[in-house]
Design a protein around this motif. Sequence first.
Motif, PDB file in Angstrom:
ATOM      1  N   LEU A 160       0.902  -1.271   0.036  1.00 21.48           N
ATOM      2  CA  LEU A 160      -0.059  -0.162  -0.148  1.00 21.48           C
ATOM      3  C   LEU A 160       0.950   1.189   0.022  1.00 21.48           C
ATOM      4  N   HIS A 161       0.761   1.974  -1.099  1.00 25.39           N
ATOM      5  CA  HIS A 161       1.547   3.234  -0.995  1.00 25.39           C
ATOM      6  C   HIS A 161       0.830   4.427  -1.715  1.00 25.39           C
ATOM      7  N   GLY A 162       1.365   5.689  -1.334  1.00 24.68           N
ATOM      8  CA  GLY A 162       0.750   6.965  -1.813  1.00 24.68           C
ATOM      9  C   GLY A 162       1.532   7.302  -3.064  1.00 24.68           C
ATOM     10  N   ASP A 163       1.201   7.810  -4.098  1.00 26.50           N
ATOM     11  CA  ASP A 163       2.064   8.583  -5.241  1.00 26.50           C
ATOM     12  C   ASP A 163       2.380   9.664  -4.945  1.00 26.50           C
ATOM     13  N   ALA A 164       2.190  10.290  -3.644  1.00 27.33           N
ATOM     14  CA  ALA A 164       2.756  11.653  -3.560  1.00 27.33           C
ATOM     15  C   ALA A 164       3.648  11.543  -2.488  1.00 27.33           C
ATOM     16  N   ASP A 165       4.138  10.481  -2.191  1.00 24.17           N
ATOM     17  CA  ASP A 165       5.237  10.231  -0.924  1.00 24.17           C
ATOM     18  C   ASP A 165       6.498  10.592  -1.361  1.00 24.17           C
ATOM     19  N   ASP A 166       7.033  11.504  -0.675  1.00 21.76           N
ATOM     20  CA  ASP A 166       8.448  12.324  -0.925  1.00 21.76           C
ATOM     21  C   ASP A 166       9.467  11.572  -0.216  1.00 21.76           C
ATOM     22  N   ASN A 167       9.097  10.887   0.796  1.00 18.21           N
ATOM     23  CA  ASN A 167       9.857  10.340   1.844  1.00 18.21           C
ATOM     24  C   ASN A 167      10.631   9.045   1.383  1.00 18.21           C
ATOM     25  N   VAL A 168       9.498   8.011   0.993  1.00 15.41           N
ATOM     26  CA  VAL A 168       9.838   6.959   0.256  1.00 15.41           C
ATOM     27  C   VAL A 168       8.880   6.839  -0.975  1.00 15.41           C
ATOM     28  N   PRO A 169       9.468   7.064  -2.092  1.00 15.98           N
ATOM     29  CA  PRO A 169       8.649   7.332  -3.457  1.00 15.98           C
ATOM     30  C   PRO A 169       7.920   6.155  -3.640  1.00 15.98           C
ATOM     31  N   LEU A 170       6.876   6.081  -4.535  1.00 13.42           N
ATOM     32  CA  LEU A 170       6.208   5.189  -5.077  1.00 13.42           C
ATOM     33  C   LEU A 170       7.042   3.828  -5.854  1.00 13.42           C
ATOM     34  N   VAL A 171       8.066   4.573  -6.279  1.00  9.99           N
ATOM     35  CA  VAL A 171       8.925   3.466  -6.913  1.00  9.99           C
ATOM     36  C   VAL A 171       9.562   2.366  -6.221  1.00  9.99           C
TER      37      VAL A 171
END
Length: 223
Positions: A160-171
Amino acid sequence: MVFTASWAAAEVTPQELAVESNGGAVAVTRYAAEGTASRPAVLVLHGAGGIDVDRKAYARHGLALAENGIDAYLVRYFGAGDRSCNCWDVWAETIADVTTAILRRPEASGRVGLLGFSLGGAVAAMSARDPRITALVIFYGFIPNSQRARIDRLPPLLVLHGDADDNVPLVFGQNLLSLAQQLGGRAELVVYPGQGHGTWPEPAATDAINRTIAFFRAELIGP
């Protein structure tokens, strides 16, 4: 099917336990499912800030699991000085020791899952090499670059991941999915548009918990 619990703390009373590991005691908070029948367990692994940074969110997941027939164990896997080190083997050994202690309990069904957040997701991925781990859910986690080659097994996985995550990016979530598939495992990635790192607002938070509970029930309990 929606599995969201009522979050009524009075219904599930947390129990503080200690498990011996690496020459010391690991603090564990247990949220027990109702009844005396055998049942699975899920170890909940906090992020780099420890449990106290977002205690209510971790407790919410523990309560949700317990109210849906799965014992939850919030594991404080950090030791002295661990916050700034790459202690992957130490952390994985801690998770293995807690798993051993849980499986010895009289109510244990023999099936154990891991639920990891951020750094805890990386620890969960490392710890899932243990064949006793039956299912894995990772919120905005990652694979440690130095440890990727050592991960030779992943159980059924939900990322489960957010696409606006700047800490741990979606990649990084995509990399988890890719590795699981390369290892021949079943895996799913759910992306939350506009969500960043850490606790998500509604309705994403409830949707993520519902998916987590449904996944663990399917993998640890069955139809």
